[in-house]
Design a protein around this motif. Structure first.
Motif, PDB file in Angstrom:
ATOM      1  N   CYS A 241       0.860  -1.190   0.000  1.00  0.00           N
ATOM      2  CA  CYS A 241       0.000   0.000   0.000  1.00  0.00           C
ATOM      3  C   CYS A 241       0.892   1.234   0.000  1.00  0.00           C
ATOM      4  N   GLY A 243       1.098   5.566  -0.329  1.00  0.00           N
ATOM      5  CA  GLY A 243       0.411   6.846  -0.263  1.00  0.00           C
ATOM      6  C   GLY A 243       1.156   7.882  -1.071  1.00  0.00           C
ATOM      7  N   SER A 248      -3.821  10.203  -2.673  1.00  0.00           N
ATOM      8  CA  SER A 248      -4.331   8.893  -3.081  1.00  0.00           C
ATOM      9  C   SER A 248      -3.561   7.760  -2.427  1.00  0.00           C
ATOM     10  N   LEU A 249      -4.256   6.624  -2.273  1.00  0.00           N
ATOM     11  CA  LEU A 249      -3.648   5.354  -1.893  1.00  0.00           C
ATOM     12  C   LEU A 249      -3.759   4.395  -3.065  1.00  0.00           C
ATOM     13  N   VAL A 270      -0.574  12.238   1.523  1.00  0.00           N
ATOM     14  CA  VAL A 270      -0.664  11.217   2.567  1.00  0.00           C
ATOM     15  C   VAL A 270       0.692  11.166   3.271  1.00  0.00           C
ATOM     16  N   LEU A 273       0.846   6.166   7.041  1.00  0.00           N
ATOM     17  CA  LEU A 273      -0.215   5.163   7.057  1.00  0.00           C
ATOM     18  C   LEU A 273       0.262   3.958   7.836  1.00  0.00           C
ATOM     19  N   SER A 284      -4.739   6.454   7.759  1.00  0.00           N
ATOM     20  CA  SER A 284      -3.781   7.372   7.148  1.00  0.00           C
ATOM     21  C   SER A 284      -3.979   8.780   7.707  1.00  0.00           C
ATOM     22  N   SER A 286      -2.462  13.114   7.263  1.00  0.00           N
ATOM     23  CA  SER A 286      -1.881  14.072   6.322  1.00  0.00           C
ATOM     24  C   SER A 286      -1.585  15.378   7.060  1.00  0.00           C
TER      25      SER A 286
END
Length: 391
Positions: A241, A243, A248-249, A270, A273, A284, A286
């Motif tokens: 995964c 970021g 977006s992921l 991001v 996470l 997540s 930010s």
């Protein structure tokens, strides 16, 4: 505050205490920061005002409830000083027969090996040509081997056995950013390392022992710079995964070098996470005030879930505890916040640091009462907390 009056229907009504309890509980529940309760002076003024026409018995009863609701957060168990620069990253190593250790990486290239029994640094490793150390990790099958990532564009492997402090191998990543590596140990003797590259939106995955390239992952659309990532082993193979700068992921199928799914979770980059693989849930953060949770199904499709709004913006890092019950965040406002993972319920605000908190880590000690939470700050201190009995 002196003008506060009880609800008209409450006056002279024996049900009034329950109404007043609900009123004060609502204030306490909405208070900020959570779990710190409301101040004694405020609660007493509210109580005496709301209950101006009530019997003395009612007033005593509600004061008792207010005292129970006003429970302060714990103080640090102890503070580790002497890093000599901002503390950027932390990693616990509590396995094996020896004492538990905490590794810290500083903004001037120093790696401190803290003995948590003596609460002193046993070793100080001068690394990465004085550049910031941004990530540290140890192997499950060899706690004497340490991996470090620095802003000198290198990942180094250290041999710390028998009081040695030698770099035995290194990899030039080409990355000058702040994105931390991610290590996946699928079986003993085999490990994959995901690292950023000189291409800021790209992830490279290599076999750790030989540095053999496995794949390169780069999104087709313009998502901006790679900011953070985590890799784990799913039934179908390794999943990563990532970021990105646009908020977006992307969930990546490492074996087939393709994305499973993509989801826009933040309007800002991001910053951090973490994932609870067993519950198929991630969190997540930010530069904004929102912590966002999301889930993924067996087909690795991402879906938005709960979110929580914090008092102040900015999260440097977050970590989910191994039991999946709570998570901790490192705040730009100098605070550590603790949340329940299930519904992102705020549980505590831990205050000690005088500057931005850069890193948080939970220990992996086999004995639960000895498990700890550590936080590293720009103020050059590491705070160590015992919060397991509090959660």
């Amino acid at each position: 505050m002196d003008n506060v009056r009880p609800p008209p229907q409450a006056q002279g009504d024996r049900s009034a205490p329950s109404l007043a309890l609900w009123y004060i509980a609502g204030i306490a529940e909405d208070s900020s920061p959570p779990l710190r309760g409301f101040s004694c002076s405020l609660s007493h003024v509210l109580i005496s005002s709301v209950h101006a026409g009530f019997r003395r018995l009612y007033r005593i009863k509600i004061i008792d409830v207010a005292v129970l609701m006003s429970r302060p957060p714990p103080d640090p168990l102890y503070i580790l000083r002497g890093s000599g620069a901002a503390v950027n990253t932390l990693h616990f190593c509590c396995g094996g027969d020896g004492p538990p250790f905490l590794y810290s990486g500083s903004g001037k290239g120093a790696i401190h090996v803290w003995n948590l029994t003596t609460r002193r640094a046993e070793h100080v490793l001068e690394s990465h040509a004085g550049n910031s150390v941004i990530w540290l990790h140890t192997f499950k099958d060899s706690s004497s081997s340490l991996i470090s990532q620095g802003r000198d564009m290198r990942v180094c492997v250290w041999d710390l056995s028998e009081d040695r402090s030698t770099v035995t191998d290194s990899l030039l990543t080409g990355s000058v950013g702040f994105c931390q590596c991610s290590l996946l140990e699928s079986r003993p003797g085999s490990a994959l390392l995901a690292h950023p590259t000189e291409h800021m939106e790209e992830v490279s995955v290599v076999e750790m022992r030989s540095w053999t390239p496995v794949c390169t992952l780069k999104p087709d659309s313009k998502l901006g710079m790679l900011m953070c990532m985590k890799m784990w082993q799913a039934d179908s193979g390794p999943v990563l995964c990532a970021g990105y700068e646009d908020g977006s992921l992307v969930l990546w199928d490492v074996s087939h070098r393709r994305p499973f799914s993509c989801l826009k979770v933040h309007p800002e980059p991001v910053m951090c996470l973490d994932i609870d693989v067993c519950r198929q849930k991630g969190i997540s953060g930010s530069s904004e005030k929102i912590l966002q949770s999301w889930t993924f199904d067996n087909q690795q499709n991402l879906q938005m879930r709960d979110s929580v709004r914090m008092t102040n913006p900015g999260v440097s890092q977050l970590r989910i505890r191994a039991d999946g019950k709570i998570l901790a965040t490192a705040g730009w406002d100098n605070n550590i916040r603790v949340f329940g993972l299930k519904k992102l319920k705020p549980l505590a605000v831990l205050q000690h640091h005088t500057d931005m908190v850069n890193s948080v880590a939970f220990s992996d000690h086999q004995d639960p009462p000895q498990r700890l939470l550590a936080a590293g700050s720009k103020d050059q201190r590491i705070s160590v907390w015992s919060i397991y009995s509090e959660s």
